[in-house]
Motif scaffolding. Structure first.
Motif, mmCIF file in Angstrom:
data_model
loop_
_atom_site.group_PDB
_atom_site.id
_atom_site.type_symbol
_atom_site.label_atom_id
_atom_site.label_comp_id
_atom_site.label_asym_id
_atom_site.label_seq_id
_atom_site.Cartn_x
_atom_site.Cartn_y
_atom_site.Cartn_z
ATOM 1 N N VAL A 1 45.416 42.987 -28.389
ATOM 2 C CA VAL A 1 46.181 44.387 -27.981
ATOM 3 C C VAL A 1 47.390 43.946 -27.434
ATOM 4 O O VAL A 1 48.385 44.502 -27.843
ATOM 5 N N ASN A 2 47.428 43.123 -26.179
ATOM 6 C CA ASN A 2 48.714 43.011 -25.375
ATOM 7 C C ASN A 2 49.613 42.025 -25.959
ATOM 8 O O ASN A 2 50.781 42.178 -26.191
ATOM 9 N N LEU A 3 49.131 41.095 -26.561
ATOM 10 C CA LEU A 3 49.811 39.915 -27.236
ATOM 11 C C LEU A 3 49.992 39.958 -28.660
ATOM 12 O O LEU A 3 50.729 39.006 -29.112
ATOM 13 N N GLU A 4 49.366 40.632 -29.202
ATOM 14 C CA GLU A 4 49.241 40.903 -30.565
ATOM 15 C C GLU A 4 48.984 39.602 -31.382
ATOM 16 O O GLU A 4 49.688 39.162 -32.281
ATOM 17 N N SER A 5 47.785 38.845 -30.917
ATOM 18 C CA SER A 5 47.487 37.380 -31.360
ATOM 19 C C SER A 5 46.468 37.632 -32.152
ATOM 20 O O SER A 5 45.655 36.673 -32.132
ATOM 21 N N ALA A 6 46.084 38.656 -32.967
ATOM 22 C CA ALA A 6 45.084 38.939 -33.682
ATOM 23 C C ALA A 6 44.404 37.804 -34.639
ATOM 24 O O ALA A 6 43.310 37.406 -34.522
ATOM 25 N N ASP A 7 45.508 37.252 -35.474
ATOM 26 C CA ASP A 7 45.396 36.183 -36.387
ATOM 27 C C ASP A 7 44.647 34.869 -35.837
ATOM 28 O O ASP A 7 43.696 34.380 -36.142
ATOM 29 N N MET A 8 45.446 34.654 -34.650
ATOM 30 C CA MET A 8 44.905 33.252 -33.768
ATOM 31 C C MET A 8 43.439 33.464 -33.446
ATOM 32 O O MET A 8 42.736 32.762 -33.532
ATOM 33 N N ILE A 9 43.224 34.732 -32.762
ATOM 34 C CA ILE A 9 42.083 34.890 -32.247
ATOM 35 C C ILE A 9 40.979 35.000 -33.247
ATOM 36 O O ILE A 9 39.735 34.563 -33.066
ATOM 37 N N GLY A 10 41.292 35.535 -34.412
ATOM 38 C CA GLY A 10 40.162 35.549 -35.448
ATOM 39 C C GLY A 10 39.818 34.296 -35.978
ATOM 40 O O GLY A 10 38.476 33.842 -36.332
ATOM 41 N N ILE A 11 40.978 33.547 -35.974
ATOM 42 C CA ILE A 11 40.366 31.998 -36.373
ATOM 43 C C ILE A 11 39.751 31.331 -35.327
ATOM 44 O O ILE A 11 38.637 30.806 -35.697
ATOM 45 N N ILE A 12 39.869 31.520 -34.184
ATOM 46 C CA ILE A 12 39.251 30.824 -33.232
ATOM 47 C C ILE A 12 37.704 31.588 -32.890
ATOM 48 O O ILE A 12 36.903 30.632 -32.842
ATOM 49 N N GLN A 13 37.573 32.590 -33.042
ATOM 50 C CA GLN A 13 36.335 33.486 -33.440
ATOM 51 C C GLN A 13 35.510 32.683 -34.261
ATOM 52 O O GLN A 13 34.257 32.642 -34.060
ATOM 53 N N SER A 14 36.036 32.714 -35.446
ATOM 54 C CA SER A 14 35.122 32.272 -36.700
ATOM 55 C C SER A 14 34.863 30.550 -36.494
ATOM 56 O O SER A 14 33.828 30.361 -36.614
ATOM 57 N N GLY A 15 35.870 29.899 -36.014
ATOM 58 C CA GLY A 15 35.613 28.506 -35.720
ATOM 59 C C GLY A 15 34.504 28.310 -34.641
ATOM 60 O O GLY A 15 33.557 27.551 -34.650
ATOM 61 N N LEU A 16 34.470 29.136 -33.428
ATOM 62 C CA LEU A 16 33.869 28.907 -32.314
ATOM 63 C C LEU A 16 32.359 29.330 -32.824
ATOM 64 O O LEU A 16 31.283 28.761 -32.252
ATOM 65 N N LEU A 17 32.276 30.460 -33.353
ATOM 66 C CA LEU A 17 30.945 30.897 -33.866
ATOM 67 C C LEU A 17 30.163 29.984 -34.822
ATOM 68 O O LEU A 17 29.044 29.825 -34.635
ATOM 69 N N ALA A 18 30.961 29.450 -35.774
ATOM 70 C CA ALA A 18 30.212 28.447 -36.728
ATOM 71 C C ALA A 18 29.671 27.437 -35.877
ATOM 72 O O ALA A 18 28.650 26.894 -36.258
ATOM 73 N N LEU A 19 30.429 26.855 -34.788
ATOM 74 C CA LEU A 19 30.035 25.582 -34.111
ATOM 75 C C LEU A 19 28.730 25.930 -33.281
ATOM 76 O O LEU A 19 27.836 25.283 -33.254
ATOM 77 N N LEU A 20 28.963 27.109 -32.608
ATOM 78 C CA LEU A 20 27.700 27.579 -31.703
ATOM 79 C C LEU A 20 26.396 27.727 -32.638
ATOM 80 O O LEU A 20 25.297 27.239 -32.126
ATOM 81 N N LEU A 21 26.587 28.286 -33.807
ATOM 82 C CA LEU A 21 25.454 28.554 -34.719
ATOM 83 C C LEU A 21 25.089 27.097 -35.257
ATOM 84 O O LEU A 21 23.758 27.137 -35.505
ATOM 85 N N ILE A 22 25.758 26.285 -35.582
ATOM 86 C CA ILE A 22 25.217 24.905 -36.285
ATOM 87 C C ILE A 22 24.542 24.215 -35.203
ATOM 88 O O ILE A 22 23.465 23.776 -35.281
ATOM 89 N N ILE A 23 24.910 24.228 -33.760
ATOM 90 C CA ILE A 23 24.199 23.715 -32.512
ATOM 91 C C ILE A 23 22.821 24.599 -32.386
ATOM 92 O O ILE A 23 22.147 23.699 -32.225
ATOM 93 N N ILE A 24 22.960 25.868 -32.328
ATOM 94 C CA ILE A 24 21.633 26.459 -32.409
ATOM 95 C C ILE A 24 20.812 26.234 -33.431
ATOM 96 O O ILE A 24 19.377 26.202 -33.312
ATOM 97 N N TYR A 25 21.147 26.195 -34.582
ATOM 98 C CA TYR A 25 20.429 25.556 -35.914
ATOM 99 C C TYR A 25 19.708 24.331 -35.704
ATOM 100 O O TYR A 25 18.661 24.270 -35.840
ATOM 101 N N VAL A 26 20.521 23.351 -35.250
ATOM 102 C CA VAL A 26 20.043 22.083 -34.829
ATOM 103 C C VAL A 26 19.023 22.136 -33.825
ATOM 104 O O VAL A 26 17.914 21.441 -33.965
ATOM 105 N N TYR A 27 19.305 22.654 -32.870
ATOM 106 C CA TYR A 27 18.356 22.768 -31.664
ATOM 107 C C TYR A 27 16.691 23.379 -32.315
ATOM 108 O O TYR A 27 15.981 22.699 -31.875
ATOM 109 N N PHE A 28 16.842 24.314 -32.954
ATOM 110 C CA PHE A 28 15.587 24.999 -33.277
ATOM 111 C C PHE A 28 14.703 24.177 -34.448
ATOM 112 O O PHE A 28 13.745 24.066 -34.337
ATOM 113 N N LYS A 29 15.748 23.325 -35.415
ATOM 114 C CA LYS A 29 15.231 22.515 -35.950
ATOM 115 C C LYS A 29 14.520 21.103 -35.231
ATOM 116 O O LYS A 29 13.347 20.427 -35.853
#
Length: 259
Positions: A96-124
């Motif tokens: 909202v303040n810095l109007e960096s939505a595109d950058m944050i969107g990329i960070i969110q997708s990358g970080l979420l994918a990484l966390l989910l991969i770690i969680i998937y491997v953990y449960f396996k």
């Protein structure tokens, strides 16, 4: 559009209530993929739907024999509320303040994918990993703080993170982790929506589809809760793992598209 967003809320909430994913883990990347709304609107749609789902699930769980471990879950929930406020504050500052939505969107997708991969491997591989029964209140609270911060910043509700941490640090079974995760999600999403209400008052945000997603979330919470107590723990784990794999692929696509 109405049917589409109802189905997104419903299907996400069915899987979320049944497998402890919270719904937001599915809703956030799917809405990113659809590309109809900006990040701020997606965050509110996701949080509101997950809130509706978790509320309905907790109401229905009161009639079951499975109980929430209040000693652990209340401390994690308290930490997740504070962490959620911090995570949402960081998100709002950059988007909202810095109007960096595109950058944050990329960070969110990358970080979420990484966390989910770690969680998937953990449960396996969890049979090879030592689980614990932590009782230290500071550690439990700090765990909630970190979970709340990550889930609020990523806009996912924290479901898979909660389930993995509850299983690893507190030796909970799959069904116990799902129930306690839902309890934690309720408080973290409530805090997130309260912060948005007082900081933005939802001004300039298109919430046309919100009622349909909330209805889908309530209906999905009911259906998912029924399935939770009818399916075996093994079946729940299989659904959990398969869903994570699909969402990882969606996030990788969103990441590549954003870059």
């Amino acid at each position: 559009m109405v049917i589409l967003y109802f189905l997104i809320g419903f299907i996400s909430s069915v899987i979320g209530a049944m497998a402890g994913l919270g719904g937001g883990t599915i809703i956030k990347p799917v809405l990113d993929f659809a590309g109809h709304y900006d990040l701020e609107t997606i965050g509110i749609l996701s949080a509101s739907t997950v809130m509706a789902m978790s509320t309905m699930s907790l109401v229905l769980m009161k009639t079951t024999e499975e109980k929430v471990d209040f000693k652990v879950s209340l401390l994690i929930a308290a930490g997740s509320i504070i962490g959620g406020l911090i995570g949402k504050g960081v998100f709002n500052f950059y988007v909202v303040n810095l109007e960096s939505a595109d950058m944050i969107g990329i960070i969110q997708s990358g970080l979420l994918a990484l966390l989910l991969i770690i969680i998937y491997v953990y449960f396996k591989l969890d049979r090879f990993v030592t689980s614990y029964k932590i009782t230290n209140k500071v550690i439990i609270f700090s765990t909630g703080l970190l979970l709340g911060l990550l889930s609020a910043f990523l806009g996912i509700g924290g479901g898979p993170l909660n389930v993995a941490i509850l299983a690893l640090l507190f030796s909970m079974t799959g069904r116990e982790a799902v129930i306690n995760s839902t309890f934690i999600i309720f408080f973290s999403q409530f805090a997130s929506l309260v912060l948005v209400t007082f900081t933005t008052s939802f001004q300039g945000i298109d919430l046309t589809m919100l009622p349909y997603m909330i209805i889908g979330g309530i209906a999905g919470g009911c259906a998912g809760n029924i399935l939770l107590f009818r399916l075996s723990s093994k079946a729940i784990r299989s659904i959990f793992s398969l869903t994570i794999l699909v969402i990882v692929l969606v996030n990788i696509y969103n990441l590549v598209k954003g870059v």
